[in-house]
Write a protein that holds these residues in place. Structure first.
Motif, PDB file in Angstrom:
ATOM      1  N   ALA A  15      27.250  65.067  31.374  1.00  0.00           N
ATOM      2  CA  ALA A  15      28.269  64.892  30.330  1.00  0.00           C
ATOM      3  C   ALA A  15      28.888  63.497  30.394  1.00  0.00           C
ATOM      4  O   ALA A  15      29.100  62.854  29.355  1.00  0.00           O
ATOM      5  N   ILE A  16      29.135  63.018  31.608  1.00  0.00           N
ATOM      6  CA  ILE A  16      29.713  61.673  31.731  1.00  0.00           C
ATOM      7  C   ILE A  16      28.682  60.631  31.281  1.00  0.00           C
ATOM      8  O   ILE A  16      28.997  59.689  30.528  1.00  0.00           O
ATOM      9  N   ALA A  17      27.432  60.840  31.706  1.00  0.00           N
ATOM     10  CA  ALA A  17      26.377  59.891  31.335  1.00  0.00           C
ATOM     11  C   ALA A  17      26.195  59.849  29.818  1.00  0.00           C
ATOM     12  O   ALA A  17      25.978  58.776  29.235  1.00  0.00           O
ATOM     13  N   ALA A  18      26.318  61.012  29.172  1.00  0.00           N
ATOM     14  CA  ALA A  18      26.098  61.096  27.724  1.00  0.00           C
ATOM     15  C   ALA A  18      27.130  60.302  26.919  1.00  0.00           C
ATOM     16  O   ALA A  18      26.901  59.954  25.759  1.00  0.00           O
ATOM     17  N   PRO A  24      25.104  55.333  35.061  1.00  0.00           N
ATOM     18  CA  PRO A  24      24.830  56.519  35.889  1.00  0.00           C
ATOM     19  C   PRO A  24      25.060  56.280  37.386  1.00  0.00           C
ATOM     20  O   PRO A  24      25.541  57.167  38.094  1.00  0.00           O
ATOM     21  N   GLU A  25      24.735  55.072  37.887  1.00  0.00           N
ATOM     22  CA  GLU A  25      24.869  54.861  39.339  1.00  0.00           C
ATOM     23  C   GLU A  25      26.333  54.834  39.779  1.00  0.00           C
ATOM     24  O   GLU A  25      26.634  54.914  40.969  1.00  0.00           O
ATOM     25  N   LEU A  26      27.248  54.750  38.825  1.00  0.00           N
ATOM     26  CA  LEU A  26      28.671  54.750  39.200  1.00  0.00           C
ATOM     27  C   LEU A  26      29.321  56.134  39.062  1.00  0.00           C
ATOM     28  O   LEU A  26      30.521  56.288  39.242  1.00  0.00           O
ATOM     29  N   ILE A  27      28.489  57.130  38.739  1.00  0.00           N
ATOM     30  CA  ILE A  27      29.052  58.479  38.607  1.00  0.00           C
ATOM     31  C   ILE A  27      28.999  59.186  39.956  1.00  0.00           C
ATOM     32  O   ILE A  27      27.944  59.628  40.403  1.00  0.00           O
ATOM     33  N   GLU A  28      30.137  59.238  40.612  1.00  0.00           N
ATOM     34  CA  GLU A  28      30.210  59.941  41.894  1.00  0.00           C
ATOM     35  C   GLU A  28      31.344  60.942  41.807  1.00  0.00           C
ATOM     36  O   GLU A  28      32.448  60.580  41.415  1.00  0.00           O
ATOM     37  N   ALA A  41      36.094  66.350  40.559  1.00  0.00           N
ATOM     38  CA  ALA A  41      36.768  65.245  39.873  1.00  0.00           C
ATOM     39  C   ALA A  41      35.889  64.005  39.892  1.00  0.00           C
ATOM     40  O   ALA A  41      35.091  63.805  40.806  1.00  0.00           O
ATOM     41  N   PHE A  42      36.065  63.202  38.850  1.00  0.00           N
ATOM     42  CA  PHE A  42      35.410  61.897  38.802  1.00  0.00           C
ATOM     43  C   PHE A  42      36.496  60.845  38.932  1.00  0.00           C
ATOM     44  O   PHE A  42      37.278  60.626  37.997  1.00  0.00           O
ATOM     45  N   PRO A  43      36.579  60.166  40.096  1.00  0.00           N
ATOM     46  CA  PRO A  43      37.550  59.088  40.231  1.00  0.00           C
ATOM     47  C   PRO A  43      36.973  57.864  39.502  1.00  0.00           C
ATOM     48  O   PRO A  43      35.872  57.438  39.818  1.00  0.00           O
ATOM     49  N   THR A  44      37.720  57.331  38.565  1.00  0.00           N
ATOM     50  CA  THR A  44      37.136  56.317  37.673  1.00  0.00           C
ATOM     51  C   THR A  44      37.269  54.878  38.173  1.00  0.00           C
ATOM     52  O   THR A  44      36.826  53.956  37.489  1.00  0.00           O
ATOM     53  N   PHE A  45      37.866  54.694  39.357  1.00  0.00           N
ATOM     54  CA  PHE A  45      38.175  53.330  39.827  1.00  0.00           C
ATOM     55  C   PHE A  45      37.017  52.342  39.703  1.00  0.00           C
ATOM     56  O   PHE A  45      37.134  51.304  39.072  1.00  0.00           O
ATOM     57  N   LYS A  46      35.899  52.701  40.342  1.00  0.00           N
ATOM     58  CA  LYS A  46      34.773  51.763  40.377  1.00  0.00           C
ATOM     59  C   LYS A  46      34.257  51.449  38.983  1.00  0.00           C
ATOM     60  O   LYS A  46      34.032  50.284  38.636  1.00  0.00           O
ATOM     61  N   ALA A  47      34.077  52.502  38.201  1.00  0.00           N
ATOM     62  CA  ALA A  47      33.537  52.309  36.849  1.00  0.00           C
ATOM     63  C   ALA A  47      34.498  51.472  36.009  1.00  0.00           C
ATOM     64  O   ALA A  47      34.077  50.570  35.268  1.00  0.00           O
TER      65      ALA A  47
END
Ligand code: ARG
Length: 575
Positions: A15-18, A24-28, A41-47
């Motif tokens: 869903a996040i990738a879409a 994608p490599e930043l989805i952790e 949870a998706f912490p958005t800091f890096k992205a």
């Protein structure tokens, strides 16, 4: 088999990738803290940094863009500051978890991660002509749990019982038997007698050089394959292994092989020669084969100056044999902490000789057992316990608990329950915490019906079974499952917990940690207790709710039974 939580994770990532906002490599994903009402949870800091926006802004944008459809496990998506929080959809989760457990039954949680990989587990390893002491007890119990866990993660597992059936001391064993005759006792009593004969002979031989020579003579005859020596030795092996088997049967332990140290005798000359040829070892002036300066480890021998071989020599041959025979990706040694140095030396030696470069060699070390007065169990102190006696003691104590709790049951069933509870208490005591820690033999705690004990877990399971039994007796167990009715917070928590067994299994395998499964069982039993207190099952408000709650109860029983089985603990239906 796809499990609910794996699917939930995959759906979130997709869903996040879409949204095409985040590479994608930043989805952790991370598990939120306990006070956050979300499941992942998706912490958005890096992205956010990569995109040059503020994290809360990115989280809000993503939350607005992601609209979970009706066929996914994602319930709600909420931006909370820099975090994008995802919650499971309780009804859909309930449906999937209960269906999976019903479908997989005794296999619940099994996975294929290890498919195509072989793992050798070296465990139990008692010594011939001796009783199994606490070290062997722990190795047997922890080793079998690791075997069960690795099998459940799809690995091909080879269990090998590296019994101590070789070495100089067998000269004394044979000479002592020659002097005093073969015992007629069986089980642990026979081994106790052999130990006593051994001790008497050793003491006498200190004063009498004749006896000492006699023992060396027997040792030589055995090594040269003399028929009589071999026959008495074999009798000792059979006596010891049949005593061990009685314990293994009670513990549900099955070990594929018991090659034993003697099996490697024909390989030893070759091993020593290789170590010399590969300049890992050298022959000193006295003729001994020495390994020195190996990764700063203390010096050790592969051959004595009298040409005798050692425990280490046989362990080296054992590794080489296992590599050839089983082509494993890992060899796991379940051996007490006192042998940590020996195994470090063995692993270093193996690698220095060019073997096992892509094979993991792991030592699962475990601590010792203390009595309730805080003394470590030891032969010297006279407080040693041996396996058969320990199990008998546990079962006798469990029998009195059963007598109190369920006086109405038939005698045979009481005894079967006592066996499961007593043996389970011993097993769980070895498994409920990190093996490195020491454990205490504290019967009060081990057989307590509340708290972190096998007894408590078995009671919880039996309680589930008794509810299901009563429902069947009333005839109204209902078969149609409407899992969407299971929305009470206690129900949701229990279901989420049941969903975690596959993860727990994976983690237990990765960390060689049966206690991860034990923790899961304990938490499951507690969650069930809360559910049972807050939600009436048999007297639920509607027949459909009652059916749904019965299905949840059945799933809990099934999952608990599975968790306990992985640890090697039986779960009686009545207690
Ligand atoms: N028989 C040994 C003992 O009682 C344990 C063997 C452990 N395994 C091994 N490969 N060294 O101390």
């Amino acid at each position: 088999m796809e499990y609910a939580l794996d699917r939930f994770t995959a759906e979130i990532t997709a869903a996040i990738a879409a949204t095409k906002r985040v590479p994608p490599e930043l989805i952790e994903l991370v598990t939120p803290k306990a006070n956050i009402p979300a499941d992942l949870a998706f912490p958005t800091f890096k992205a956010a940094k990569a995109l040059g926006v503020a994290p809360p802004q990115l989280a809000a944008e993503l939350a607005a863009q992601i609209q979970p459809t009706a066929d996914v496990l994602i319930g709600a998506v909420v931006a909370t500051g820099p975090f994008l929080n995802f919650s499971l959809h309780p009804e859909r989760l309930a449906h999937m978890v209960l269906t999976t457990i019903a479908l997989q039954g005794d296999q619940y949680g099994a996975q294929a991660d290890g498919a195509g990989k072989t793992v050798v587990v070296d465990y139990s390893a008692p010594n011939i002509a001796k009783r199994m002491h606490v070290g062997h007890i722990r190795s047997t119990i922890i080793g079998q749990a690791i075997v069960n866990i690795y099998r459940a993660t799809g690995h091909t597992v080879i269990g090998d019982n590296h019994v101590g059936d070789w070495g100089k001391q067998f000269g004394v064993v044979l000479a002592a038997i020659e002097r005093e005759g073969q015992t007629r006792a069986v089980g642990e009593a026979a081994l106790a007698e052999l130990e006593a004969q051994y001790a008497r002979y050793s003491t006498a031989a200190k004063e009498d050089p004749e006896l000492d020579a006699r023992a060396r003579h027997w040792s030589l005859r055995l090594e040269q394959g003399d028929r009589e020596a071999r026959a008495i030795w074999q009798w000792c092996v059979n006596l010891t292994m049949s005593a061990a088997q009685r314990n293994y049967d009670r513990l549900g332990v099955q070990i594929d092989h018991a090659y034993g140290e003697s099996f490697y005798e024909p390989m030893l000359a070759e091993m020593i020669q290789q170590a010399l040829d590969r300049a890992v070892a050298f022959r000193d002036d006295g003729g001994a084969v020495v390994v020195e300066n190996l990764q700063n480890l203390p010096t050790f021998l592969l051959q004595r100056s009298d040409s005798g071989t050692l425990y280490m020599t046989r362990d080296l041959a054992t590794v080489v044999f296992r590599l050839r025979e089983f082509a494993p990706s890992a060899i796991i040694y379940v051996v007490g902490e006192p042998q940590a140095l020996h195994l470090r030396q063995l692993f270093a030696l193996t690698r220095a000789m060019g073997y096992a470069n892509d094979v993991a060699l792991s030592h699962v070390a475990f601590g010792t057992i203390f009595d309730t007065t805080g003394q470590p169990l030891s032969t010297r102190r006279g407080n040693m316990v041996y396996l058969e006696a320990l199990l008998d003691d546990a079962v006798a104590r469990a029998r009195s608990v059963v007598e109190q709790k369920s006086p109405e049951l038939p005698d045979g069933e009481k005894q079967a329950i006592a066996e499961a509870v007593g043996v389970g208490a011993v097993v769980y005591n070895d498994l409920y915490q990190d093996p490195k820690r020491n454990i205490t033999l504290d019967w009060e705690r081990m057989l307590a019906t509340e708290g972190n004990s096998a007894t408590y877990l078995q009671y919880s399971h039996a309680r589930c079974c008794s509810i299901l039994r009563r429902a069947r007796e009333d005839g109204g167990s209902g078969s149609h499952l409407d899992a969407t009715l299971l929305t009470h917070p206690a129900e949701v928590r229990l279901i989420k917990h049941l969903a975690r067994l596959p993860d727990a299994l994976r983690e237990a395998a990765e960390r060689y940690a049966p206690f991860v499964i034990a923790d899961w069982c304990y938490a499951t039993a507690r969650e069930f207790g809360v559910f049972f207190e807050q939600c009436s099952v048999l007297k639920a408000e509607t027949p459909t709710l009652r059916s749904a709650r019965l299905a949840l109860t059945a799933a809990t029983a099934q999952a608990l039974r599975r968790g306990l089985a992985l640890l090697g603990i039986r779960a009686p239906e009545r207690m």
